[in-house]
Structure formats: C-alpha cells, structure tokens
Motif scaffolding. Sequence first.
Motif, PDB file in Angstrom:
ATOM      1  N   SER A   1      -6.671  22.305 -68.960  1.00 45.92           N
ATOM      2  CA  SER A   1      -6.965  21.224 -69.823  1.00 45.92           C
ATOM      3  C   SER A   1      -6.768  19.921 -68.850  1.00 45.92           C
ATOM      4  N   VAL A   2      -5.820  19.818 -67.931  1.00 40.19           N
ATOM      5  CA  VAL A   2      -5.400  18.775 -67.002  1.00 40.19           C
ATOM      6  C   VAL A   2      -6.827  18.813 -66.149  1.00 40.19           C
ATOM      7  N   LYS A   3      -7.452  19.982 -65.647  1.00 37.95           N
ATOM      8  CA  LYS A   3      -8.589  19.857 -64.932  1.00 37.95           C
ATOM      9  C   LYS A   3      -9.658  19.379 -65.574  1.00 37.95           C
ATOM     10  N   LEU A   4      -9.984  19.787 -66.849  1.00 37.71           N
ATOM     11  CA  LEU A   4     -11.157  19.121 -67.597  1.00 37.71           C
ATOM     12  C   LEU A   4     -10.672  17.459 -67.648  1.00 37.71           C
ATOM     13  N   LEU A   5      -9.604  16.956 -67.834  1.00 38.59           N
ATOM     14  CA  LEU A   5      -9.332  15.732 -67.877  1.00 38.59           C
ATOM     15  C   LEU A   5      -9.524  14.762 -66.831  1.00 38.59           C
ATOM     16  N   ARG A   6      -9.263  15.669 -65.707  1.00 38.88           N
ATOM     17  CA  ARG A   6      -9.450  15.050 -64.349  1.00 38.88           C
ATOM     18  C   ARG A   6     -10.943  14.838 -64.105  1.00 38.88           C
ATOM     19  N   GLU A   7     -11.849  15.927 -64.543  1.00 43.98           N
ATOM     20  CA  GLU A   7     -13.203  15.784 -64.393  1.00 43.98           C
ATOM     21  C   GLU A   7     -13.764  14.466 -65.358  1.00 43.98           C
ATOM     22  N   LYS A   8     -13.250  14.210 -66.467  1.00 48.14           N
ATOM     23  CA  LYS A   8     -13.471  12.870 -67.105  1.00 48.14           C
ATOM     24  C   LYS A   8     -13.045  11.694 -66.471  1.00 48.14           C
ATOM     25  N   VAL A   9     -11.913  11.677 -65.746  1.00 43.92           N
ATOM     26  CA  VAL A   9     -11.647  10.519 -64.950  1.00 43.92           C
ATOM     27  C   VAL A   9     -12.872  10.290 -63.907  1.00 43.92           C
ATOM     28  N   LYS A  10     -12.957  11.537 -63.077  1.00 41.82           N
ATOM     29  CA  LYS A  10     -13.873  11.374 -61.959  1.00 41.82           C
ATOM     30  C   LYS A  10     -15.326  10.603 -62.595  1.00 41.82           C
ATOM     31  N   GLU A  11     -15.783  11.237 -63.754  1.00 43.53           N
ATOM     32  CA  GLU A  11     -17.075  10.700 -64.433  1.00 43.53           C
ATOM     33  C   GLU A  11     -16.928   9.196 -64.954  1.00 43.53           C
ATOM     34  N   CYS A  12     -15.885   9.078 -65.400  1.00 46.09           N
ATOM     35  CA  CYS A  12     -15.482   7.505 -65.748  1.00 46.09           C
ATOM     36  C   CYS A  12     -15.517   6.397 -64.533  1.00 46.09           C
ATOM     37  N   TYR A  13     -15.145   6.930 -63.504  1.00 38.98           N
ATOM     38  CA  TYR A  13     -15.001   6.216 -62.227  1.00 38.98           C
ATOM     39  C   TYR A  13     -16.425   5.867 -61.691  1.00 38.98           C
ATOM     40  N   LYS A  14     -17.196   7.014 -61.595  1.00 43.05           N
ATOM     41  CA  LYS A  14     -18.717   6.871 -61.081  1.00 43.05           C
ATOM     42  C   LYS A  14     -19.525   5.976 -62.408  1.00 43.05           C
ATOM     43  N   ARG A  15     -19.287   6.256 -63.558  1.00 42.42           N
ATOM     44  CA  ARG A  15     -20.038   5.537 -64.439  1.00 42.42           C
ATOM     45  C   ARG A  15     -19.560   3.945 -64.591  1.00 42.42           C
ATOM     46  N   GLU A  16     -18.436   3.597 -64.277  1.00 43.13           N
ATOM     47  CA  GLU A  16     -17.995   2.089 -64.342  1.00 43.13           C
ATOM     48  C   GLU A  16     -17.959   1.533 -63.100  1.00 43.13           C
ATOM     49  N   GLY A  17     -17.847   2.022 -61.859  1.00 40.52           N
ATOM     50  CA  GLY A  17     -18.180   1.382 -60.687  1.00 40.52           C
ATOM     51  C   GLY A  17     -16.833   0.563 -60.446  1.00 40.52           C
ATOM     52  N   VAL A  18     -17.338  -0.771 -60.110  1.00 41.16           N
ATOM     53  CA  VAL A  18     -15.992  -1.497 -59.660  1.00 41.16           C
ATOM     54  C   VAL A  18     -15.256  -1.727 -60.947  1.00 41.16           C
ATOM     55  N   ASN A  19     -15.756  -1.791 -62.068  1.00 44.34           N
ATOM     56  CA  ASN A  19     -14.722  -2.064 -63.078  1.00 44.34           C
ATOM     57  C   ASN A  19     -13.922  -0.699 -63.520  1.00 44.34           C
ATOM     58  N   HIS A  20     -14.017   0.087 -62.810  1.00 39.86           N
ATOM     59  CA  HIS A  20     -13.066   1.296 -63.290  1.00 39.86           C
ATOM     60  C   HIS A  20     -11.641   1.228 -63.524  1.00 39.86           C
ATOM     61  N   HIS A  21     -11.098   0.184 -62.763  1.00 37.73           N
ATOM     62  CA  HIS A  21      -9.595  -0.149 -62.772  1.00 37.73           C
ATOM     63  C   HIS A  21      -9.411  -0.489 -64.619  1.00 37.73           C
ATOM     64  N   GLN A  22     -10.229  -1.394 -64.718  1.00 38.68           N
ATOM     65  CA  GLN A  22     -10.110  -1.774 -66.365  1.00 38.68           C
ATOM     66  C   GLN A  22     -10.600  -0.833 -67.390  1.00 38.68           C
ATOM     67  N   ASN A  23     -11.686  -0.179 -67.351  1.00 41.53           N
ATOM     68  CA  ASN A  23     -12.224   0.592 -68.148  1.00 41.53           C
ATOM     69  C   ASN A  23     -11.943   1.937 -68.429  1.00 41.53           C
ATOM     70  N   CYS A  24     -11.263   2.402 -67.470  1.00 38.75           N
ATOM     71  CA  CYS A  24     -10.863   3.767 -67.522  1.00 38.75           C
ATOM     72  C   CYS A  24      -9.129   3.881 -67.188  1.00 38.75           C
ATOM     73  N   LYS A  25      -8.446   2.828 -67.462  1.00 38.49           N
ATOM     74  CA  LYS A  25      -7.049   2.672 -67.515  1.00 38.49           C
ATOM     75  C   LYS A  25      -6.385   3.588 -68.382  1.00 38.49           C
ATOM     76  N   GLU A  26      -6.850   3.967 -69.846  1.00 37.93           N
ATOM     77  CA  GLU A  26      -5.954   4.544 -70.736  1.00 37.93           C
ATOM     78  C   GLU A  26      -6.200   6.250 -70.335  1.00 37.93           C
ATOM     79  N   LEU A  27      -7.649   6.442 -69.774  1.00 37.34           N
ATOM     80  CA  LEU A  27      -7.810   7.831 -69.433  1.00 37.34           C
ATOM     81  C   LEU A  27      -7.114   8.344 -68.297  1.00 37.34           C
ATOM     82  N   VAL A  28      -6.815   7.346 -67.122  1.00 33.66           N
ATOM     83  CA  VAL A  28      -6.076   7.746 -66.018  1.00 33.66           C
ATOM     84  C   VAL A  28      -4.653   7.785 -66.661  1.00 33.66           C
ATOM     85  N   THR A  29      -4.282   6.999 -67.472  1.00 34.53           N
ATOM     86  CA  THR A  29      -2.691   7.178 -67.762  1.00 34.53           C
ATOM     87  C   THR A  29      -2.637   8.409 -68.452  1.00 34.53           C
ATOM     88  N   GLU A  30      -3.345   8.710 -69.618  1.00 31.76           N
ATOM     89  CA  GLU A  30      -3.206  10.040 -70.096  1.00 31.76           C
ATOM     90  C   GLU A  30      -3.361  11.199 -69.094  1.00 31.76           C
TER      91      GLU A  30
END
Length: 90
Positions: free
Chosen positions: A43-72
């Motif tokens: 389940s942590v591996k799946l969550l890691r994949e979601k984080v990677k997708e979020c980073y790619k999708r959000e680009g330079v705004n990933h620090h702000q837009n993916c913060k909750e996902l990375v924290t989890e």
Amino acid sequence: MGQKPFARTFPTEEELESRADEPLAAFERKEHVVREKLVEVESVKLLREKVKECYKREGVNHHQNCKELVTEYLERLRHVGINRLNFMSK
C-alpha cells in the motif's frame, strides 16, 4: 471463468493466544503478521506511485499541491517494514 476469491480464514488473535504453546499456532501467528506487513508495504508502494504522478502533473507547484499526499506517504513509510519479523518476541 473468473478467479475465485481466497476463501481461507485465519485465526483471530484470541484463538492464537489460547493456543500459544502449540508450534503450529506460533507459525500461523508469524505467517499472519508477515502477510499483514507485506500488505502495508504494497500500500505504501501504491501511495509512492501517486506521489510521483502528482509531482509530474503539478510541475513547479508540486511543493504546494502535493503536500498532503507527501505527508501521508512519509507518515505511513515511517511505520512500515519487515526487517525485524524474524526477531519477534513471543
């Protein structure tokens, strides 16, 4: 023909505790714990994949837009691991 669901039921904690002196019960308990840990790892591996997708999708705004996902992800990663299962105490 679809695959049939896994039908085996596993003993509860109470059943395992009542048979604590039996070698088979100890083995079943360890097997159950290992299986649960492996599910957590996956389940942590799946969550890691979601984080990677979020980073790619959000680009330079990933620090702000993916913060909750990375924290989890980091919180769950901190509590997962199978490295000490061979040294479980009774």
